[in-house]
Design a protein around this motif. Structure first.
Motif, PDB file in Angstrom:
ATOM      1  N   HIS A  34       0.769  -1.279  -0.136  1.00 45.41           N
ATOM      2  CA  HIS A  34      -0.049  -0.089  -0.002  1.00 45.41           C
ATOM      3  C   HIS A  34       0.930   1.279   0.028  1.00 45.41           C
ATOM      4  O   HIS A  34       1.095   2.004   0.952  1.00 45.41           O
ATOM      5  CB  HIS A  34      -0.821   0.057   1.004  1.00 45.41           C
ATOM      6  CG  HIS A  34      -1.429  -1.298   1.282  1.00 45.41           C
ATOM      7  ND1 HIS A  34      -2.734  -1.831   0.647  1.00 45.41           N
ATOM      8  CD2 HIS A  34      -1.364  -2.099   2.402  1.00 45.41           C
ATOM      9  CE1 HIS A  34      -3.185  -3.044   0.935  1.00 45.41           C
ATOM     10  NE2 HIS A  34      -2.265  -3.463   2.090  1.00 45.41           N
ATOM     11  N   PRO A  35       1.151   1.484  -1.240  1.00 47.63           N
ATOM     12  CA  PRO A  35       2.438   2.776  -1.130  1.00 47.63           C
ATOM     13  C   PRO A  35       1.894   4.086  -0.761  1.00 47.63           C
ATOM     14  O   PRO A  35       2.683   4.992  -0.317  1.00 47.63           O
ATOM     15  CB  PRO A  35       2.853   2.810  -2.579  1.00 47.63           C
ATOM     16  CG  PRO A  35       2.366   1.546  -3.273  1.00 47.63           C
ATOM     17  CD  PRO A  35       1.012   0.906  -2.466  1.00 47.63           C
ATOM     18  N   GLU A  36       0.720   4.324  -0.781  1.00 49.91           N
ATOM     19  CA  GLU A  36       0.195   5.609  -0.336  1.00 49.91           C
ATOM     20  C   GLU A  36      -0.267   5.521   1.097  1.00 49.91           C
ATOM     21  O   GLU A  36      -0.581   6.718   1.664  1.00 49.91           O
ATOM     22  CB  GLU A  36      -1.217   5.741  -1.117  1.00 49.91           C
ATOM     23  CG  GLU A  36      -1.153   5.855  -2.627  1.00 49.91           C
ATOM     24  CD  GLU A  36      -0.033   6.946  -3.160  1.00 49.91           C
ATOM     25  OE1 GLU A  36       0.014   7.988  -2.382  1.00 49.91           O
ATOM     26  OE2 GLU A  36       0.926   6.604  -4.022  1.00 49.91           O
ATOM     27  N   SER A  37      -0.120   4.540   1.742  1.00 50.57           N
ATOM     28  CA  SER A  37      -0.449   4.288   3.386  1.00 50.57           C
ATOM     29  C   SER A  37       0.565   4.804   3.978  1.00 50.57           C
ATOM     30  O   SER A  37       1.790   4.326   3.895  1.00 50.57           O
ATOM     31  CB  SER A  37      -0.913   2.881   3.490  1.00 50.57           C
ATOM     32  OG  SER A  37      -1.179   2.913   5.128  1.00 50.57           O
ATOM     33  N   LYS A  38       0.159   5.612   5.158  1.00 48.79           N
ATOM     34  CA  LYS A  38       1.190   5.730   6.250  1.00 48.79           C
ATOM     35  C   LYS A  38       1.076   4.693   7.342  1.00 48.79           C
ATOM     36  O   LYS A  38       2.281   5.026   8.164  1.00 48.79           O
ATOM     37  CB  LYS A  38       0.691   7.216   6.789  1.00 48.79           C
ATOM     38  CG  LYS A  38       0.851   8.449   5.705  1.00 48.79           C
ATOM     39  CD  LYS A  38       2.232   8.498   5.053  1.00 48.79           C
ATOM     40  CE  LYS A  38       2.013   9.982   4.079  1.00 48.79           C
ATOM     41  NZ  LYS A  38       1.408   9.578   2.723  1.00 48.79           N
ATOM     42  N   LYS A  39       0.491   4.035   7.193  1.00 46.84           N
ATOM     43  CA  LYS A  39       0.407   2.743   8.387  1.00 46.84           C
ATOM     44  C   LYS A  39       1.511   1.760   7.992  1.00 46.84           C
ATOM     45  O   LYS A  39       1.466   1.310   7.165  1.00 46.84           O
ATOM     46  CB  LYS A  39      -0.911   2.241   8.606  1.00 46.84           C
ATOM     47  CG  LYS A  39      -1.975   3.172   8.807  1.00 46.84           C
ATOM     48  CD  LYS A  39      -3.226   2.617   9.234  1.00 46.84           C
ATOM     49  CE  LYS A  39      -3.768   1.726   8.414  1.00 46.84           C
ATOM     50  NZ  LYS A  39      -5.044   1.110   8.564  1.00 46.84           N
ATOM     51  N   TRP A  40       2.305   1.469   9.223  1.00 46.54           N
ATOM     52  CA  TRP A  40       3.301   0.477   8.911  1.00 46.54           C
ATOM     53  C   TRP A  40       3.557  -0.339  10.299  1.00 46.54           C
ATOM     54  O   TRP A  40       2.972   0.087  11.255  1.00 46.54           O
ATOM     55  CB  TRP A  40       4.654   1.365   8.970  1.00 46.54           C
ATOM     56  CG  TRP A  40       5.030   1.654   7.605  1.00 46.54           C
ATOM     57  CD1 TRP A  40       4.766   2.890   6.972  1.00 46.54           C
ATOM     58  CD2 TRP A  40       5.824   1.262   6.615  1.00 46.54           C
ATOM     59  NE1 TRP A  40       5.181   3.080   5.558  1.00 46.54           N
ATOM     60  CE2 TRP A  40       5.963   2.086   5.553  1.00 46.54           C
ATOM     61  CE3 TRP A  40       6.893  -0.099   6.635  1.00 46.54           C
ATOM     62  CZ2 TRP A  40       6.885   1.612   4.409  1.00 46.54           C
ATOM     63  CZ3 TRP A  40       7.530  -0.350   5.613  1.00 46.54           C
ATOM     64  CH2 TRP A  40       7.463   0.559   4.387  1.00 46.54           C
ATOM     65  N   VAL A  41       3.830  -1.598  10.088  1.00 47.43           N
ATOM     66  CA  VAL A  41       4.218  -2.559  11.267  1.00 47.43           C
ATOM     67  C   VAL A  41       5.554  -3.291  11.059  1.00 47.43           C
ATOM     68  O   VAL A  41       5.879  -3.295   9.733  1.00 47.43           O
ATOM     69  CB  VAL A  41       3.009  -3.550  11.369  1.00 47.43           C
ATOM     70  CG1 VAL A  41       3.144  -4.407  10.313  1.00 47.43           C
ATOM     71  CG2 VAL A  41       3.353  -4.427  12.527  1.00 47.43           C
ATOM     72  N   ILE A  42       6.265  -3.219  12.237  1.00 48.31           N
ATOM     73  CA  ILE A  42       7.409  -4.033  12.054  1.00 48.31           C
ATOM     74  C   ILE A  42       7.426  -5.267  13.040  1.00 48.31           C
ATOM     75  O   ILE A  42       6.802  -5.133  14.187  1.00 48.31           O
ATOM     76  CB  ILE A  42       8.711  -3.029  12.754  1.00 48.31           C
ATOM     77  CG1 ILE A  42       8.994  -1.852  12.090  1.00 48.31           C
ATOM     78  CG2 ILE A  42       9.944  -3.878  12.728  1.00 48.31           C
ATOM     79  CD1 ILE A  42      10.156  -0.931  12.345  1.00 48.31           C
TER      80      ILE A  42
END
Length: 322
Positions: A98-106
Motif C-alpha cells: 500500500h504505497p500511499e498508506s502511512k500505516k506501518w508495522v515492524i
C-alpha cells in the motif's frame, strides 16, 4: 570433627565446580547460534510443543496460515532489504502493498527462528488492514550474520535502526511494533529507549519478563536443575562471554519507561515462556494496556488456536489507541 569439616569443604568445592560447568554449558547452548547440542537435543527439551505436531485441527490451521504467509512473502511488492551495522549484515523483508498508506508495522520473530517462519502470516493480516510491513531477521538468526544471540537486549538497539529505516522510507510513517516470543521481549526492551513519535503502539505476544527469569524457568522445566547457584554464575559469565548481563536484559525494567499503548498476549499452554510473565510485564507498563489470554494455546500459537478472536482483538486495540 575435622573429617566432617573436610568433607563439607570438598562438597562445597564440588558444587561450585559443577555449577560453573553447568552455567558455562547452558550459556553456550542458549546464547550462541552455532551449537550442535541445541540442534540435536536442546530444542526439543526447551520447547517440546514444536515437536508434537500431528494432524489436529490446530496443525491444519497452522499449515493453512503458513501457506498464506508463504504466498504473501513472494508477492511482487515484497523485496529483500539489508542493513549493515556493527560489522554485521542484517536482513529484512520489506513489504509495501500500500504505497500511499502511512500505516506501518515492524514484525519481530522469536528465539532461534526467523522472520518468514514466525511473521509472514501475521504480516499478511496487517496488509489486509492497509499496513506496509518490515520483517527483520534478528542478528544471529535467519539470513542475518552474527553468532551471539541478543535475547532482545542487544536486538533493541538494532530495532531502533530498523525503525529509522522505515522512517527514511516514509517520514510520516505511523508505526506499530509487533513481536512474538524473543521478538516480544525485543519490542518491550525497545520501549524503554527514546523512541521517535512515529511509534504509535506495541503488540507483544508471549514475551518474557527478563532473560534471567526466563533462563531460570528453562533450567527448572527443561533441564530439571535449580536456578541457584547456576544462574548466578551464568550471569557473571555472560558479561564476559556475550557482553551483557542476564539481569539487565529486563522487559519489566524497560516497560517502566513505556507510555505507549500496549497489548499483551499469552497462551496458558505455553511451556517455553510461563504465561504468568504477562502479568509482570503488564504491571510494569505505564501506558494504556490491555491483555488477551488464549486458553491452552502453546508458545506463540495463540493466533493458531483462536485466529479470528486474536486478530479482531489486535486490530480493535490498534484502531482504538494507535
Amino acid at each position: 570433627m575435622k573429617w566432617i569439616v573436610l568433607i563439607l569443604i570438598i562438597l562445597v568445592i564440588l558444587i561450585i565446580a559443577v555449577s560453573f560447568y553447568a552455567a558455562n554449558f547452558f550459556l553456550n547452548v542458549a546464547l550462541f547460534r552455532d551449537n550442535n547440542w541445541y540442534d540435536k537435543t536442546g530444542h526439543k527439551m526447551m520447547n517440546p510443543d514444536n515437536f508434537n505436531k500431528g494432524k489436529s485441527k490446530y496443525d491444519l490451521i497452522e499449515e493453512e496460515q503458513n501457506q498464506q504467509g508463504d504466498e504473501f512473502w513472494q508477492e511482487g511488492f515484497a523485496k529483500d532489504h539489508w542493513l549493515k551495522t556493527d560489522g554485521e549484515n542484517l536482513y529484512s523483508r520489506l513489504i509495501i502493498p500500500h504505497p500511499e498508506s502511512k500505516k506501518w508495522v515492524i514484525c519481530v520473530h522469536g528465539y532461534r527462528s526467523y522472520g518468514k517462519r514466525d511473521m509472514a502470516f501475521v504480516a499478511s493480516k496487517f496488509s489486509e488492514q492497509q499496513y506496509n510491513i518490515l520483517i527483520p531477521d534478528l542478528r544471529a538468526h535467519g539470513k542475518s550474520t552474527g553468532n551471539i544471540i541478543g535475547m532482545g537486549w542487544l536486538d533493541r538497539l538494532d530495532l531502533l535502526k530498523w525503525i529509522q529505516e522505515v522512517i527514511d522510507i516514509e517520514q510520516a510513517a505511523e508505526i506499530i511494533l509487533f513481536g512474538g516470543s524473543m521478538g516480544a521481549a525485543t519490542v518491550m526492551m525497545t520501549s524503554g529507549e527514546r523512541l521517535p513519535q512515529n511509534i504509535k503502539g506495541l503488540v507483544v505476544d508471549c514475551g518474557y519478563s527478563s532473560v534471567y527469569d526466563e533462563f531460570g524457568a528453562m533450567l527448572r522445566s527443561a533441564f530439571k536443575l535449580p536456578a541457584f547457584p547456576i544462574l548466578t554464575i551464568a550471569d557473571l559469565l555472560a558479561k564476559k562471554k556475550v557482553g551483557y548481563s542476564l539481569k539487565d536484559a529486563s522487559s519489566v525494567a524497560q516497560l517502566t519507561k513505556n507510555h505507549l499503548p500496549t497489548l499483551f498476549i499469552h497462551g496458558t499452554g505455553d511451556k517455553f515462556v510461563p504465561h504468568q510473565m504477562l502479568y509482570q510485564n503488564m504491571e510494569a507498563s505505564n501506558g494504556v494496556k490491555e491483555s488477551l489470554i488464549i486458553e491452552k494455546a502453546p508458545h506463540l500459537s495463540s493466533f493458531i488456536y483462536e485466529p479470528e478472536h486474536y486478530f479482531d482483538t489486535v486490530f480493535a486495540f490498534v484502531h482504538r489507541y494507535c
